[in-house]
Scaffold this motif. Structure first.
Motif, short mmCIF file in Angstrom:
data_model
loop_
_atom_site.label_atom_id
_atom_site.label_comp_id
_atom_site.label_asym_id
_atom_site.label_seq_id
_atom_site.Cartn_x
_atom_site.Cartn_y
_atom_site.Cartn_z
N HIS A 17 0.83 -1.21 0.00
CA HIS A 17 0.00 0.00 0.00
C HIS A 17 0.86 1.25 0.00
O HIS A 17 1.55 1.55 0.98
CB HIS A 17 -0.92 0.00 1.23
N HIS A 32 0.92 5.53 -1.50
CA HIS A 32 0.51 6.71 -2.29
C HIS A 32 1.82 7.44 -2.55
O HIS A 32 2.29 8.24 -1.71
CB HIS A 32 -0.45 7.59 -1.51
N HIS A 91 -9.48 1.13 1.50
CA HIS A 91 -9.22 1.64 2.85
C HIS A 91 -10.44 1.33 3.70
O HIS A 91 -11.56 1.62 3.28
CB HIS A 91 -9.11 3.17 2.84
N HIS A 137 -5.63 -1.13 6.52
CA HIS A 137 -5.74 -0.66 7.92
C HIS A 137 -6.61 -1.59 8.77
O HIS A 137 -6.10 -2.28 9.62
CB HIS A 137 -6.23 0.79 8.03
N ASP A 164 2.22 3.22 2.73
CA ASP A 164 1.09 4.15 2.74
C ASP A 164 1.50 5.59 2.44
O ASP A 164 1.73 5.95 1.30
CB ASP A 164 0.35 4.00 4.08
ZN ZN Z 1 -3.77 4.80 2.10
#
Ligand code: ZN
Length: 458
Positions: free
Chosen positions: A62, A64, A238, A275, A326
């Protein structure tokens, strides 16, 4: 232009972590980046690339990537009550300014750092689709192509996850101005997925899945249609990261996010639940039984003050997990694993939570779990075996924290005592991309990143 160098060759390792455990004197033969022969208990041959210890490359399930550019910029206290939601406002202001070229430069830096940290495949949860004013690009995958170009330049394997985002809250609430670059209708999103698949063909082993952003950003009908576009590819979402999100979901549907998802959607091994921090014992049991992978991002979850995942009960139910970087506030696979265990120790006032049984090594079980769960979540293997890409991470056995250790004790030394400074060489599809801890294109990638950041932060 991709990473240069031959992808044919042979390797010899004093110790190698294979799917059935540690093995000695392992020799690999690689053709076109893929392992075609694996021998154990054999001597090296002339011309072999020889290393003392090797691990499989770690999946980063994961990311970004663009958020690497704002790392450390949200660490100043605001007027009151700093939270995930105030961090998100900083992120929206940063995202407003990024061009496709900026995205490429920042993603290249993030992917370079991932490779240096031992991550060899990234799951890019990609929601920045449109131009700065929210206008559509002629090519709907313009921003996806920047991600593909960064993966190609650095050599990292890509599981690209175009994000569907349509609403600012549960029940189809209208999106806000800060979300204008993320938005699609269903037809537009289907065109994006198709175009992203085309763009990803530039890479040798890319996977393209889909990512409904969160239950607050999609309606149930949109969720059904977005999942339908995945085919057999990964579906990432998410979920239950924030207490407010759980409360809003209960107000909307009378059910908690994971509870609602498990009751209304056929969640299976294609799914990665990112998460899943705020879950009840019944939700934990349901997730474990579904075959889905929980995507844990301990550094980001700590940075954002999300909370702590109930790992002990999830693991005892046989649940799968992987790790993700993340927000990319700090890119370090060993620290993700270490913090994952330490969060559990602090919350539960106990030790060796991730070790599966008496006598098991915590580091080894953390590593094995994140490798196998990460592979499922990203739709690509993460193991040293015939037929798999030669994605390899060698350790510096001269590092003081690794002295005198073998097998699982090396992994405990790496995770708990050394950290990423003990990662030495990294190979992707048999090509060396990191040597003595440095990516072979580090200088050029950092120089371009510096230019972009100096402009964006003015
Ligand atoms: Zn995220």
């Amino acid at each position: 232009m991709g990473i240069d160098g031959a992808s044919d060759g042979a390797f010899h390792f004093g110790q190698a972590l294979l799917p059935d455990g540690w093995a000695d004197n392992v020799r690999l033969t690689v053709r076109n980046g893929v392992i075609i022969a694996l021998e154990r208990d054999v001597a090296p041959q002339a011309g072999d690339e020889r290393r003392p210890v090797v691990l499989p490359g770690m999946p980063n399930l994961h990311s970004h990537a663009f958020q690497r550019g704002m790392a450390g910029l949200a660490e100043v206290r605001g007027p009151a009550g700093d939270s995930f939601w105030t961090w998100r406002e900083v992120m929206y202001r940063f995202v407003d300014r990024l061009s496709a070229d900026d995205l490429r430069a920042i993603a290249a830096l993030a992917y370079m750092e991932m490779l240096e940290a031992g991550f060899t495949r990234v799951g890019e949860f990609h929601y920045l689709h449109h131009d700065r004013d929210g206008g559509r690009f002629a090519d709907p995958a313009e921003m996806s192509a920047a991600i593909v170009a960064a993966a190609e330049e650095t050599g990292i394997a890509l599981t690209h996850l175009p994000v569907f985002y349509a609403h600012s809250g549960f029940g189809g609430a209208a999106p806000g101005h800060g979300q204008r670059r993320f938005l699609h209708d269903l037809d537009g999103f289907a065109r994006l997925v198709e175009a992203a698949r085309d763009a990803a063909r530039a890479l040798p082993d890319a996977v393209v899945g889909v990512a409904p952003h969160s239950l607050r950003a999609v309606t149930p009908e949109e969720l059904r249609q977005v999942v339908g576009l995945a085919g057999g590819a990964p579906v990432h979402i998410h979920i239950a990261e924030q207490v407010k999100e759980v409360e809003d979901c209960v107000a909307w549907a009378g059910a908690r996010p994971v509870e609602w998802l498990l009751a209304n959607v056929a969640v299976d091994a294609r799914w990665c639940l990112v998460h899943a921090t705020h879950v009840t014992p019944a939700e934990v049991a349901g997730m474990a039984a579904s075959g889905a992978v929980v995507g844990l991002c301990p550094i980001t979850e700590a940075n954002l003050g999300d909370g702590i995942f109930p790992a002990a009960v999830y693991l005892s139910a046989g649940g799968l997990f992987g790790i993700g970087s993340d927000s990319n506030v700090l890119i370090d696979a060993t620290e993700e694993l270490r913090l994952l265990e330490y969060g559990q120790r602090l919350a539960g006032r106990s030790r060796n939570v991730f070790a599966g049984a008496p006598g098991r090594s915590t580091g080894q079980d953390l590593l094995d779990g994140a490798l196998s769960g990460g592979a499922v979540a990203l739709g690509a293997p993460a193991a040293i075996a015939v037929g798999h890409a030669a994605d390899l991470v060698s350790l510096d056995v001269g590092h003081p924290a690794l002295c005198g250790r073998r097998g699982a004790a090396l992994v405990d030394g790496l995770i708990f005592a050394a950290g990423r400074s003990a990662i030495d060489g990294v190979w992707r599809r048999g090509r060396q991309v990191v040597n003595t801890g440095r990516h072979q294109r580090r200088e050029a990638i950092v120089a371009r990143y510096r230019e972009v950041l100096e402009r964006l932060t003015q």
